[in-house]
Design an enzyme around this catalytic site. Structure first.
Site, PDB file in Angstrom:
ATOM      1  N   ASN A 115     -10.372  -0.521  -0.236  1.00  0.00           N
ATOM      2  CA  ASN A 115      -8.925  -0.353  -0.103  1.00  0.00           C
ATOM      3  C   ASN A 115      -8.274  -0.693  -1.449  1.00  0.00           C
ATOM      4  O   ASN A 115      -8.244  -1.854  -1.847  1.00  0.00           O
ATOM      5  CB  ASN A 115      -8.412  -1.291   1.000  1.00  0.00           C
ATOM      6  CG  ASN A 115      -6.906  -1.229   1.189  1.00  0.00           C
ATOM      7  OD1 ASN A 115      -6.199  -0.595   0.412  1.00  0.00           O
ATOM      8  ND2 ASN A 115      -6.416  -1.894   2.226  1.00  0.00           N
TER       9      ASN A 115
ATOM     10  N   CYS B  48       0.826  -1.229   0.000  1.00  0.00           N
ATOM     11  CA  CYS B  48       0.000   0.000   0.000  1.00  0.00           C
ATOM     12  C   CYS B  48       0.853   1.268   0.000  1.00  0.00           C
ATOM     13  O   CYS B  48       0.397   2.325  -0.430  1.00  0.00           O
ATOM     14  CB  CYS B  48      -0.909   0.016   1.220  1.00  0.00           C
ATOM     15  SG  CYS B  48      -2.007  -1.386   1.294  1.00  0.00           S
TER      16      CYS B  48
ATOM     17  N   HIS C 173      -4.207   6.734   3.893  1.00  0.00           N
ATOM     18  CA  HIS C 173      -4.477   5.520   3.122  1.00  0.00           C
ATOM     19  C   HIS C 173      -5.891   5.043   3.463  1.00  0.00           C
ATOM     20  O   HIS C 173      -6.264   4.961   4.632  1.00  0.00           O
ATOM     21  CB  HIS C 173      -3.443   4.454   3.483  1.00  0.00           C
ATOM     22  CG  HIS C 173      -3.711   3.118   2.876  1.00  0.00           C
ATOM     23  ND1 HIS C 173      -4.158   2.959   1.589  1.00  0.00           N
ATOM     24  CD2 HIS C 173      -3.608   1.861   3.396  1.00  0.00           C
ATOM     25  CE1 HIS C 173      -4.319   1.674   1.340  1.00  0.00           C
ATOM     26  NE2 HIS C 173      -3.997   0.988   2.422  1.00  0.00           N
TER      27      HIS C 173
HETATM   28  N1  ACO Z   1     -18.563 -10.182   7.627  1.00  0.00           N
HETATM   29  C1  ACO Z   1     -18.969 -10.594   8.842  1.00  0.00           C
HETATM   30  N2  ACO Z   1     -18.126 -10.969   9.808  1.00  0.00           N
HETATM   31  C2  ACO Z   1     -16.808 -10.900   9.536  1.00  0.00           C
HETATM   32  C3  ACO Z   1     -16.315 -10.474   8.293  1.00  0.00           C
HETATM   33  C4  ACO Z   1     -17.267 -10.115   7.318  1.00  0.00           C
HETATM   34  N3  ACO Z   1     -16.889  -9.685   6.097  1.00  0.00           N
HETATM   35  N4  ACO Z   1     -14.968 -10.517   8.319  1.00  0.00           N
HETATM   36  C5  ACO Z   1     -14.614 -10.937   9.546  1.00  0.00           C
HETATM   37  N5  ACO Z   1     -15.724 -11.187  10.280  1.00  0.00           N
HETATM   38  C6  ACO Z   1     -15.810 -11.681  11.646  1.00  0.00           C
HETATM   39  C7  ACO Z   1     -14.576 -12.418  12.059  1.00  0.00           C
HETATM   40  O1  ACO Z   1     -14.652 -13.761  11.610  1.00  0.00           O
HETATM   41  C8  ACO Z   1     -14.670 -12.317  13.563  1.00  0.00           C
HETATM   42  O2  ACO Z   1     -15.534 -13.299  14.044  1.00  0.00           O
HETATM   43  P1  ACO Z   1     -15.183 -14.134  15.360  1.00  0.00           P
HETATM   44  O3  ACO Z   1     -15.103 -13.110  16.452  1.00  0.00           O
HETATM   45  O4  ACO Z   1     -16.342 -15.074  15.474  1.00  0.00           O
HETATM   46  O5  ACO Z   1     -13.858 -14.782  15.066  1.00  0.00           O
HETATM   47  C9  ACO Z   1     -15.339 -10.953  13.793  1.00  0.00           C
HETATM   48  O6  ACO Z   1     -15.902 -10.589  12.526  1.00  0.00           O
HETATM   49  C10 ACO Z   1     -14.409  -9.872  14.262  1.00  0.00           C
HETATM   50  O7  ACO Z   1     -13.200  -9.967  13.528  1.00  0.00           O
HETATM   51  P2  ACO Z   1     -12.059  -8.893  13.719  1.00  0.00           P
HETATM   52  O8  ACO Z   1     -10.889  -9.296  12.906  1.00  0.00           O
HETATM   53  O9  ACO Z   1     -11.847  -8.605  15.165  1.00  0.00           O
HETATM   54  O10 ACO Z   1     -12.760  -7.621  13.101  1.00  0.00           O
HETATM   55  P3  ACO Z   1     -12.191  -6.185  13.060  1.00  0.00           P
HETATM   56  O11 ACO Z   1     -13.066  -5.275  13.784  1.00  0.00           O
HETATM   57  O12 ACO Z   1     -10.720  -6.128  13.386  1.00  0.00           O
HETATM   58  O13 ACO Z   1     -12.334  -5.840  11.506  1.00  0.00           O
HETATM   59  C11 ACO Z   1     -10.912  -5.747   9.572  1.00  0.00           C
HETATM   60  C12 ACO Z   1     -11.669  -6.639  10.550  1.00  0.00           C
HETATM   61  C13 ACO Z   1     -11.914  -4.888   8.855  1.00  0.00           C
HETATM   62  C14 ACO Z   1     -10.157  -6.610   8.579  1.00  0.00           C
HETATM   63  C15 ACO Z   1      -9.934  -4.848  10.352  1.00  0.00           C
HETATM   64  O14 ACO Z   1      -9.187  -5.627  11.242  1.00  0.00           O
HETATM   65  C16 ACO Z   1      -8.989  -4.091   9.455  1.00  0.00           C
HETATM   66  O15 ACO Z   1      -9.382  -3.185   8.734  1.00  0.00           O
HETATM   67  N6  ACO Z   1      -7.696  -4.395   9.563  1.00  0.00           N
HETATM   68  C17 ACO Z   1      -6.686  -3.659   8.828  1.00  0.00           C
HETATM   69  C18 ACO Z   1      -6.702  -3.929   7.371  1.00  0.00           C
HETATM   70  C19 ACO Z   1      -5.662  -3.028   6.729  1.00  0.00           C
HETATM   71  O16 ACO Z   1      -5.441  -1.910   7.123  1.00  0.00           O
HETATM   72  N7  ACO Z   1      -4.962  -3.493   5.758  1.00  0.00           N
HETATM   73  C20 ACO Z   1      -3.948  -2.542   5.282  1.00  0.00           C
HETATM   74  C21 ACO Z   1      -3.153  -2.882   4.359  1.00  0.00           C
HETATM   75  S1  ACO Z   1      -3.804  -3.853   3.039  1.00  0.00           S
HETATM   76  C22 ACO Z   1      -2.445  -4.076   2.033  1.00  0.00           C
HETATM   77  O17 ACO Z   1      -1.359  -3.750   2.361  1.00  0.00           O
HETATM   78  C23 ACO Z   1      -2.660  -4.756   0.741  1.00  0.00           C
END
Ligand code: ACO
Length: 327
Positions: free
Chosen positions: A284, A114, A254
């Site tokens: 993203n 990214c 970003h």
């Molecule tokens: N729909 C419904 N539920 C979901 C989904 C979905 N699409 N995706 C995950 N969940 C569930 C998970 O399975 C989990 O369930 P569990 O508690 O039963 O295990 C629950 O939701 C919570 O999961 P978390 O990972 O804690 O959710 P979080 O609030 O952290 O959100 C997310 C997840 C959106 C991926 C977040 O962590 C995030 O944005 N992380 C950073 C991503 C990022 O910045 N990437 C940057 C670089 S990308 C690159 O470099 C190419």
């Protein structure tokens, strides 16, 4: 302002095909409400079959070159930040050079996930400052739709395809790139990566079947590191520019997750109304996210001449980067 470089022109392109959250409700166990609340994404753009990464870049590049008042043959160098290029080699910048007819330019890619666009901006800034290069085209582009496991709800809802571009040229004394800052931490590489296709997991039936070619992400860990690295990078760039966040007219973070953007802005003391947000429309787009937002902000008049903009990014590697730019 000391002699340096400036952003002379910008452009962007996103594919026509729109995928709304309703589409993902049909293919994985998710809801529009979960996606919007946890990420801020409503829809994203996905490339057409047969459309290569370089094809996304050409219209973005043409817009930036025209905006700069130049033609492709004025370019000395093309730098492309991408991890989803047309081929393993040669570089995607090579295909863009050919498609633009920028025959005077050297061309190379940067692999910084990214952070690729801001890494490219930092490199272009120093090359132009050195006097060795006059007009450098910097592109951030990604077609992560091809690296996404469409059965994995944790990742498939997050990403979109697109390209953004900027022409970096000698400063006119009024406008300029005031500072850039780049960093990385390879100890955290496996938290966000695509393991297959290189020497670690070469193409084979086994690596194809075990999903090695899909992007892997430990979302929660990435989230926590992203907020800290983005705010620290921004503070470094602000300090180098001899300015503070109160002098920033527009923050372009970003576009990875609305909560990461809000937390970063809060740490920096920058109010929401000074933060450019388009994650709702594009998801993203990795290295394309900042240059797409930058061009939109300029076209919409949100970023006007005389304003100072802070760009900050975080991505796989981990890598991070920031730039302070006066327009
Ligand atoms: N729909 C419904 N539920 C979901 C989904 C979905 N699409 N995706 C995950 N969940 C569930 C998970 O399975 C989990 O369930 P569990 O508690 O039963 O295990 C629950 O939701 C919570 O999961 P978390 O990972 O804690 O959710 P979080 O609030 O952290 O959100 C997310 C997840 C959106 C991926 C977040 O962590 C995030 O944005 N992380 C950073 C991503 C990022 O910045 N990437 C940057 C670089 S990308 C690159 O470099 C190419």
């Amino acid at each position: 302002m000391t002699p340096g470089s400036m952003i002379l022109g910008t452009g962007h392109y996103v594919p026509e095909k729109v995928l709304t959250n309703a589409y993902f409700e049909k293919i994985v166990d998710t809801t529009d409400q979960w996606i919007v609340e946890r990420t801020g994404i409503h829809e994203r753009r996905i490339k057409a079959p047969g459309q290569n990464t370089s094809d996304l870049c050409v219209p973005a590049a043409r817009e930036a070159i025209e905006d700069a008042g130049l033609t492709p043959t004025d370019l000395d160098l093309i730098i492309v930040g991408t991890v989803t290029g047309d081929m393993k080699f040669p570089a995607t910048s090579i295909f863009i050079q050919s498609k633009l007819g920028a025959h005077q330019a050297a061309a190379m890619d940067i692999s910084a996930a990214c952070s690729g666009f801001v890494y490219g901006l930092a490199l272009a800034d120093s090359l132009v400052r050195s006097g060795g290069y006059k007009h450098v085209l910097v592109i951030g582009t990604e077609t992560l739709s091809l690296m996404t496991n469409w059965k994995d709800r944790n990742t498939c809802v997050l990403f979109g395809d697109g390209a953004g571009a900027a022409v970096v040229s000698p400063s006119d004394g009024e406008r300029g790139i005031l500072s850039t800052y780049i960093g990385s931490d390879g100890r955290l590489a496996e938290l966000l990566c695509c393991p297959g296709g290189g020497t670690a997991a070469p193409p084979s039936r086994e690596t194809l079947e075990n999903g090695s070619f899909y992007l892997k992400m430990a979302g929660r860990e990435v989230f926590l590191h992203a907020v800290k690295a983005m705010s620290d990078s921004a503070l470094n760039a602000l300090q180098q520019a001899g300015t503070t966040s109160s002098d920033i007219d527009l923050l372009i973070p970003h576009q990875a997750n609305i909560r990461i953007m809000d937390a970063t802005a809060k740490r920096l003391g920058i109010p929401r109304e000074k933060v450019y947000i388009n994650i709702d429309r594009y998801g993203n787009t990795s290295s394309a996210s900042i240059p797409i937002a930058l061009n939109e902000a300029r076209r919409q008049g949100v970023l006007q001449p005389g304003m100072t903009c802070l760009m900050v990014v975080f991505g796989g590697g981990f890598t991070w980067a920031a730039a302070v730019v006066k327009f």
